[in-house]
Design an enzyme around this catalytic site. Structure first.
Site, PDB file in Angstrom:
ATOM      1  N   GLY A   6     -47.173 -49.255 -13.276  1.00  0.00           N
ATOM      2  CA  GLY A   6     -47.684 -49.257 -14.638  1.00  0.00           C
ATOM      3  C   GLY A   6     -49.174 -49.046 -14.700  1.00  0.00           C
ATOM      4  N   GLU A  22     -48.933 -42.433 -13.322  1.00  0.00           N
ATOM      5  CA  GLU A  22     -48.976 -43.751 -12.676  1.00  0.00           C
ATOM      6  C   GLU A  22     -48.023 -43.818 -11.484  1.00  0.00           C
ATOM      7  OE1 GLU A  22     -50.932 -46.326 -12.949  1.00  0.00           O
ATOM      8  OE2 GLU A  22     -52.072 -45.712 -14.698  1.00  0.00           O
ATOM      9  N   GLU A  26     -49.575 -44.737  -7.910  1.00  0.00           N
ATOM     10  CA  GLU A  26     -49.240 -46.017  -7.291  1.00  0.00           C
ATOM     11  C   GLU A  26     -48.200 -45.934  -6.173  1.00  0.00           C
ATOM     12  OE1 GLU A  26     -48.474 -48.987 -10.273  1.00  0.00           O
ATOM     13  OE2 GLU A  26     -50.466 -48.735 -11.146  1.00  0.00           O
ATOM     14  N   PRO A  49     -47.494 -60.706 -28.111  1.00  0.00           N
ATOM     15  CA  PRO A  49     -48.914 -60.894 -27.799  1.00  0.00           C
ATOM     16  C   PRO A  49     -49.154 -61.823 -26.605  1.00  0.00           C
ATOM     17  CG  PRO A  49     -48.501 -61.275 -30.137  1.00  0.00           C
ATOM     18  CD  PRO A  49     -47.168 -61.083 -29.480  1.00  0.00           C
ATOM     19  N   GLU A  88     -48.424 -52.145  -1.847  1.00  0.00           N
ATOM     20  CA  GLU A  88     -47.300 -51.559  -1.128  1.00  0.00           C
ATOM     21  C   GLU A  88     -46.184 -51.244  -2.110  1.00  0.00           C
ATOM     22  OE1 GLU A  88     -45.021 -54.198   1.500  1.00  0.00           O
ATOM     23  OE2 GLU A  88     -45.983 -55.893   0.519  1.00  0.00           O
TER      24      GLU A  88
END
Length: 152
Positions: A6, A22, A26, A49, A88
């Site tokens: 993310g 992403e 990643e 929230p 990782e």
């Protein structure tokens, strides 16, 4: 601590393009743009929230499907490796989501997102097709953004 792939959407970028970027940053996994529509499935939108202690962050979560036998990675090995802010890459089998790794193992509400994904996948393999009348998924977000009050 475990986390799903993310990050934040760049200005001018779609959420779909952010997912592909992403994933590559990643994990090193490259999903060609021409395969993106077939490889990507919306899991859900998470907007509580309280879900992230940094600030109010809305997540649009997608699942990416790819064949490990034909996976393309930045380094050409076909093996995902941690990059950017990911230390990782590990694979968690579907049946172990919420069992082997509990809530405290996951960042923020990432386990909730994965449990939703698991539920969707289990329903897909055991349930008959669900007919949804009057739902136009592509227009729901647009209607909400434009301030149109509709029951969804």
């Amino acid at each position: 601590q475990l986390a799903t792939i993310g990050g934040f959407v760049d200005v001018g970028e779609t959420t779909e393009n952010a997912v592909l970027r992403e994933a590559e940053e990643e994990t090193g996994i490259i999903i060609p743009p021409e395969r993106a529509d077939a490889a990507m499935k919306l899991i859900g939108v998470y907007s509580d929230p309280r879900r992230d202690n940094r600030r109010h962050i809305v997540s649009v979560a997608y699942a990416l499907e790819f064949q490990s036998s034909s996976m393309t990675t930045k380094d050409g090995t076909g093996v995902p490796k941690g990059g950017d802010d990911a230390k990782e890459v590990i694979a968690v089998p579907l049946e172990e989501i919420g069992v082997k790794f509990k809530g405290e193992d996951w960042y923020a509400d990432h386990l909730t997102i994965l449990l939703d994904f698991k539920e969707q996948m289990m329903a897909k393999t055991t349930a008959k097709a669900v007919v949804r009348e009057g739902e136009i998924y592509e227009d729901v977000a647009r209607a909400r953004c434009e301030g149109v009050a509709e029951e969804v």
